[in-house]
Design a protein around this motif. Structure first.
Motif, PDB file in Angstrom:
ATOM      1  N   HIS A   1       0.928  -1.153   0.064  1.00 27.00           N
ATOM      2  CA  HIS A   1      -0.129  -0.009   0.166  1.00 27.00           C
ATOM      3  C   HIS A   1       0.882   1.178   0.218  1.00 27.00           C
ATOM      4  CE1 HIS A   1      -3.256   2.607   1.102  1.00 27.00           C
ATOM      5  NE2 HIS A   1      -2.307   3.290   2.105  1.00 27.00           N
ATOM      6  N   SER A   2       1.684   1.204   0.804  1.00 26.91           N
ATOM      7  CA  SER A   2       2.769   2.522   0.953  1.00 26.91           C
ATOM      8  C   SER A   2       3.568   2.771  -0.509  1.00 26.91           C
ATOM      9  CB  SER A   2       3.887   2.077   2.163  1.00 26.91           C
ATOM     10  OG  SER A   2       3.224   2.248   3.198  1.00 26.91           O
ATOM     11  N   VAL A   3       4.049   1.664  -1.041  1.00 22.52           N
ATOM     12  CA  VAL A   3       4.686   1.940  -2.023  1.00 22.52           C
ATOM     13  C   VAL A   3       3.837   2.134  -3.185  1.00 22.52           C
ATOM     14  CG1 VAL A   3       6.323   0.535  -3.738  1.00 22.52           C
ATOM     15  CG2 VAL A   3       6.728   0.186  -1.745  1.00 22.52           C
ATOM     16  N   CYS A   4       2.784   1.601  -3.269  1.00 22.39           N
ATOM     17  CA  CYS A   4       1.659   2.267  -4.291  1.00 22.39           C
ATOM     18  C   CYS A   4       1.615   3.599  -4.270  1.00 22.39           C
ATOM     19  CB  CYS A   4       0.346   1.346  -4.250  1.00 22.39           C
ATOM     20  SG  CYS A   4       0.629  -0.395  -5.004  1.00 22.39           S
ATOM     21  N   GLU A   5       1.260   4.062  -2.917  1.00 21.35           N
ATOM     22  CA  GLU A   5       0.943   5.482  -2.795  1.00 21.35           C
ATOM     23  C   GLU A   5       2.099   6.285  -3.211  1.00 21.35           C
ATOM     24  OE1 GLU A   5      -1.648   7.065  -1.524  1.00 21.35           O
ATOM     25  OE2 GLU A   5      -2.863   5.387  -1.325  1.00 21.35           O
ATOM     26  N   GLU A   6       3.445   5.897  -2.875  1.00 27.97           N
ATOM     27  CA  GLU A   6       4.502   6.572  -3.398  1.00 27.97           C
ATOM     28  C   GLU A   6       4.652   6.566  -4.984  1.00 27.97           C
ATOM     29  OE1 GLU A   6       7.805   4.505  -1.461  1.00 27.97           O
ATOM     30  OE2 GLU A   6       7.189   5.188   0.304  1.00 27.97           O
ATOM     31  N   THR A   7       4.149   5.570  -5.649  1.00 30.10           N
ATOM     32  CA  THR A   7       4.193   5.425  -7.111  1.00 30.10           C
ATOM     33  C   THR A   7       3.131   6.273  -7.703  1.00 30.10           C
ATOM     34  OG1 THR A   7       5.017   3.025  -6.694  1.00 30.10           O
ATOM     35  CG2 THR A   7       4.217   3.640  -8.845  1.00 30.10           C
ATOM     36  N   MET A   8       2.068   6.380  -7.085  1.00 35.29           N
ATOM     37  CA  MET A   8       1.014   7.299  -7.557  1.00 35.29           C
ATOM     38  C   MET A   8       1.630   8.794  -7.587  1.00 35.29           C
ATOM     39  SD  MET A   8      -2.761   6.365  -5.984  1.00 35.29           S
ATOM     40  CE  MET A   8      -2.523   5.676  -4.619  1.00 35.29           C
ATOM     41  N   SER A   9       2.384   9.339  -6.499  1.00 37.42           N
ATOM     42  CA  SER A   9       2.966  10.485  -6.716  1.00 37.42           C
ATOM     43  C   SER A   9       3.909  10.716  -7.895  1.00 37.42           C
ATOM     44  CB  SER A   9       3.182  10.753  -5.247  1.00 37.42           C
ATOM     45  OG  SER A   9       4.199  11.959  -4.932  1.00 37.42           O
ATOM     46  N   SER A  10       4.873   9.620  -7.878  1.00 40.71           N
ATOM     47  CA  SER A  10       5.736   9.583  -9.102  1.00 40.71           C
ATOM     48  C   SER A  10       5.127   9.698 -10.273  1.00 40.71           C
ATOM     49  CB  SER A  10       6.677   8.216  -8.815  1.00 40.71           C
ATOM     50  OG  SER A  10       7.609   8.132 -10.042  1.00 40.71           O
ATOM     51  N   CYS A  11       3.966   9.038 -10.513  1.00 40.59           N
ATOM     52  CA  CYS A  11       3.205   8.777 -11.726  1.00 40.59           C
ATOM     53  C   CYS A  11       2.760  10.485 -11.887  1.00 40.59           C
ATOM     54  CB  CYS A  11       2.153   8.012 -11.923  1.00 40.59           C
ATOM     55  SG  CYS A  11       2.556   6.137 -12.236  1.00 40.59           S
ATOM     56  N   LEU A  12       1.962  10.803 -10.983  1.00 42.66           N
ATOM     57  CA  LEU A  12       1.626  12.273 -11.338  1.00 42.66           C
ATOM     58  C   LEU A  12       2.666  13.358 -11.640  1.00 42.66           C
ATOM     59  CD1 LEU A  12      -1.128  12.349  -8.185  1.00 42.66           C
ATOM     60  CD2 LEU A  12      -1.436  12.546 -10.578  1.00 42.66           C
TER      61      LEU A  12
ATOM     62  N   VAL B   1      -2.422   1.071 -10.089  1.00 44.34           N
ATOM     63  CA  VAL B   1      -1.710   1.469  -8.803  1.00 44.34           C
ATOM     64  C   VAL B   1      -2.757   1.836  -7.914  1.00 44.34           C
ATOM     65  CG1 VAL B   1       0.030   3.035  -7.631  1.00 44.34           C
ATOM     66  CG2 VAL B   1       0.723   2.074 -10.047  1.00 44.34           C
ATOM     67  N   MET B   2      -3.642   2.495  -8.484  1.00 44.50           N
ATOM     68  CA  MET B   2      -4.486   3.096  -7.295  1.00 44.50           C
ATOM     69  C   MET B   2      -5.580   1.804  -6.763  1.00 44.50           C
ATOM     70  SD  MET B   2      -5.923   6.552  -9.277  1.00 44.50           S
ATOM     71  CE  MET B   2      -7.216   7.230  -8.363  1.00 44.50           C
TER      72      MET B   2
ATOM     73  N   MET C   1       7.268  -0.242 -17.549  1.00 41.78           N
ATOM     74  CA  MET C   1       8.286   0.876 -17.340  1.00 41.78           C
ATOM     75  C   MET C   1       9.507   0.651 -16.570  1.00 41.78           C
ATOM     76  SD  MET C   1       6.087   4.332 -16.631  1.00 41.78           S
ATOM     77  CE  MET C   1       7.469   5.367 -16.956  1.00 41.78           C
ATOM     78  N   PRO C   2      10.276  -0.618 -17.134  1.00 43.23           N
ATOM     79  CA  PRO C   2      11.343  -1.272 -16.728  1.00 43.23           C
ATOM     80  C   PRO C   2      12.517  -0.451 -16.111  1.00 43.23           C
ATOM     81  CG  PRO C   2      11.345  -1.785 -18.828  1.00 43.23           C
ATOM     82  CD  PRO C   2      10.124  -1.119 -18.574  1.00 43.23           C
ATOM     83  N   ASP C   3      12.616   0.923 -17.011  1.00 42.49           N
ATOM     84  CA  ASP C   3      13.803   1.853 -16.536  1.00 42.49           C
ATOM     85  C   ASP C   3      13.289   2.794 -15.427  1.00 42.49           C
ATOM     86  OD1 ASP C   3      15.166   0.811 -18.796  1.00 42.49           O
ATOM     87  OD2 ASP C   3      14.326   1.974 -20.042  1.00 42.49           O
ATOM     88  N   ASP C   4      12.250   2.532 -15.056  1.00 47.99           N
ATOM     89  CA  ASP C   4      11.893   3.434 -13.717  1.00 47.99           C
ATOM     90  C   ASP C   4      12.024   2.627 -12.501  1.00 47.99           C
ATOM     91  OD1 ASP C   4       9.872   4.750 -11.558  1.00 47.99           O
ATOM     92  OD2 ASP C   4       9.963   6.220 -13.175  1.00 47.99           O
ATOM     93  N   ALA C   5      12.978   3.151 -11.645  1.00 45.17           N
ATOM     94  CA  ALA C   5      13.348   2.394 -10.171  1.00 45.17           C
ATOM     95  C   ALA C   5      12.114   2.438  -9.333  1.00 45.17           C
ATOM     96  CB  ALA C   5      14.347   3.322  -9.568  1.00 45.17           C
ATOM     97  N   GLN C   6      11.343   3.450  -9.291  1.00 38.93           N
ATOM     98  CA  GLN C   6      10.107   3.580  -8.365  1.00 38.93           C
ATOM     99  C   GLN C   6       9.204   2.428  -9.050  1.00 38.93           C
ATOM    100  OE1 GLN C   6       9.587   5.048  -5.644  1.00 38.93           O
ATOM    101  NE2 GLN C   6       7.723   3.827  -5.302  1.00 38.93           N
ATOM    102  N   MET C   7       8.894   2.092 -10.101  1.00 39.08           N
ATOM    103  CA  MET C   7       8.029   1.217 -10.922  1.00 39.08           C
ATOM    104  C   MET C   7       8.473   0.046 -10.502  1.00 39.08           C
ATOM    105  SD  MET C   7       5.426   2.849 -12.328  1.00 39.08           S
ATOM    106  CE  MET C   7       4.960   4.516 -13.065  1.00 39.08           C
TER     107      MET C   7
END
Length: 120
Positions: A25-36, A50-51, A92-98
């Motif tokens: 859940h926490s990592v998904c929330e961080e990923t949403m922020s990154s996507c935005l 992710v949502m 998106m394999p080049d994105d560390a957060q993903m």
């Protein structure tokens, strides 16, 4: 004064699954922020996955902690949401957060699948 009945503690497997859900859940929330921050139309499909995953993992953990009779079915649905999210993030394999998100989702999916098969 009547004594309140005490709840039996969660099994080690359930505790581990709850923890995996909360981490995911926490990592998904961080990923949403990154996507935005990235923006772009291609991110919309990833964002939806992710949502969904963020919501499902939080709800799944909550249901296990309160020992809902629906926990096993929720774990099965949560595993599906995590699989879909991991798949979306892997686009998106080049994105560390993903990649971090995909890894957390895979671990959570595995734990939830095993909990959905267990008798809770």
């Amino acid at each position: 004064m009547t004594q309140q009945p005490t709840m039996t503690p969660l099994s080690k497997e359930m505790q581990d699954c709850v923890q995996a859900c909360m981490t995911c859940h926490s990592v998904c929330e961080e990923t949403m922020s990154s996507c935005l921050q990235m923006g772009g139309q291609a991110q919309m499909q990833i964002m939806r996955a992710v949502m969904d995953c963020a919501e499902m993992t939080r709800m799944c953990a909550d249901m296990m902690m309160r020992r809902s009779p629906l926990s096993a079915e929720m774990c099965a649905m949560c595993a599906r949401a995590c699989d879909m999210c991991a798949e979306a993030c892997m686009s998106m394999p080049d994105d560390a957060q993903m990649m971090r998100c995909a890894e957390a989702c895979r671990r959570c999916a595995e734990m939830c699948r095993s909990m959905s098969a267990a008798t809770m």
